[in-house]
Design a protein around this motif. Sequence first.
Motif, mmCIF file in Angstrom:
data_model
loop_
_atom_site.group_PDB
_atom_site.id
_atom_site.type_symbol
_atom_site.label_atom_id
_atom_site.label_comp_id
_atom_site.label_asym_id
_atom_site.label_seq_id
_atom_site.Cartn_x
_atom_site.Cartn_y
_atom_site.Cartn_z
ATOM 1 N N GLU A 52 3.936 -10.821 -1.385
ATOM 2 C CA GLU A 52 5.111 -9.984 -1.241
ATOM 3 C C GLU A 52 4.793 -8.732 -2.041
ATOM 4 O O GLU A 52 4.387 -8.822 -3.202
ATOM 5 N N ARG A 53 4.925 -7.575 -1.435
ATOM 6 C CA ARG A 53 4.586 -6.327 -2.119
ATOM 7 C C ARG A 53 5.801 -5.416 -2.191
ATOM 8 O O ARG A 53 6.566 -5.314 -1.237
ATOM 9 N N GLY A 54 5.917 -4.743 -3.307
ATOM 10 C CA GLY A 54 7.044 -3.836 -3.501
ATOM 11 C C GLY A 54 7.031 -2.646 -2.573
ATOM 12 O O GLY A 54 8.073 -2.082 -2.270
ATOM 13 N N ASP A 55 5.849 -2.266 -2.083
ATOM 14 C CA ASP A 55 5.747 -1.078 -1.235
ATOM 15 C C ASP A 55 5.730 -1.387 0.262
ATOM 16 O O ASP A 55 5.513 -0.499 1.077
ATOM 17 N N SER A 56 5.923 -2.657 0.635
ATOM 18 C CA SER A 56 5.959 -2.993 2.064
ATOM 19 C C SER A 56 6.912 -4.165 2.296
ATOM 20 O O SER A 56 6.953 -5.098 1.503
ATOM 21 N N PRO A 57 7.650 -4.102 3.393
ATOM 22 C CA PRO A 57 8.601 -5.185 3.673
ATOM 23 C C PRO A 57 7.890 -6.403 4.247
ATOM 24 O O PRO A 57 6.831 -6.308 4.854
ATOM 25 N N GLY A 58 8.478 -7.554 4.049
ATOM 26 C CA GLY A 58 7.968 -8.775 4.656
ATOM 27 C C GLY A 58 6.792 -9.383 3.915
ATOM 28 O O GLY A 58 6.213 -8.781 3.013
ATOM 29 N N SER A 97 -0.425 -10.313 9.158
ATOM 30 C CA SER A 97 1.025 -10.169 9.288
ATOM 31 C C SER A 97 1.546 -11.498 9.853
ATOM 32 O O SER A 97 0.755 -12.281 10.401
ATOM 33 N N GLU A 110 3.736 -6.684 -6.961
ATOM 34 C CA GLU A 110 3.476 -7.707 -5.947
ATOM 35 C C GLU A 110 3.544 -9.098 -6.546
ATOM 36 O O GLU A 110 3.416 -9.276 -7.754
#
Length: 182
Positions: A139-145, A164, A105
Amino acid sequence: MAQATSKSSETALEHGRVRWHLVSVLRSLGTSSVILAAFLLGAASAQTIPASQVPAQVKAAFQAKFPGAKAAEWKIKTDQNYEAEFTLNKVDIAAKFDATGKWLETESTIPRSAVPQPILSAVATRFKGHKMVETQSFERGDSPGLIYEIHLEDAKQTVKAQFSPDGKVLNQSAKPKSVKGK
């Protein structure tokens, strides 16, 4: 023994530099920021480490993800992941990697003007009487956006809420402010 003393002296010196820098920054920000920083530092579970203790694959992944970034301060988190704190293009950033160098992240400080309007509206409605004291994007590698984290405070508590982009609250935590004399 001299090597152990040298390492502990180096660690103590590094901790002293970090504390000095933090105190300097906090003095320029005012009392509310000092309170928030104390809360965040208490909640933060990390140990500052010299770059020489960061695995080569983590440093290589950092340089690949953030070319041009220099002078990162490295920390090892309680989950044994590595965090690089640095400034790039005048933005304060913290990037987290696992021990293999996998990016997890990135957290970036953003101006209030960069927070999407639906989030500002949600904050105004849900957190009436609270003052916005810090704004960040994740920004996280396991979730978009992007995920936005807003730090707020009122007379009784400090709140961290994640949103969000459409203003939906994803996560929220609060910590009571300490009362002087107790």
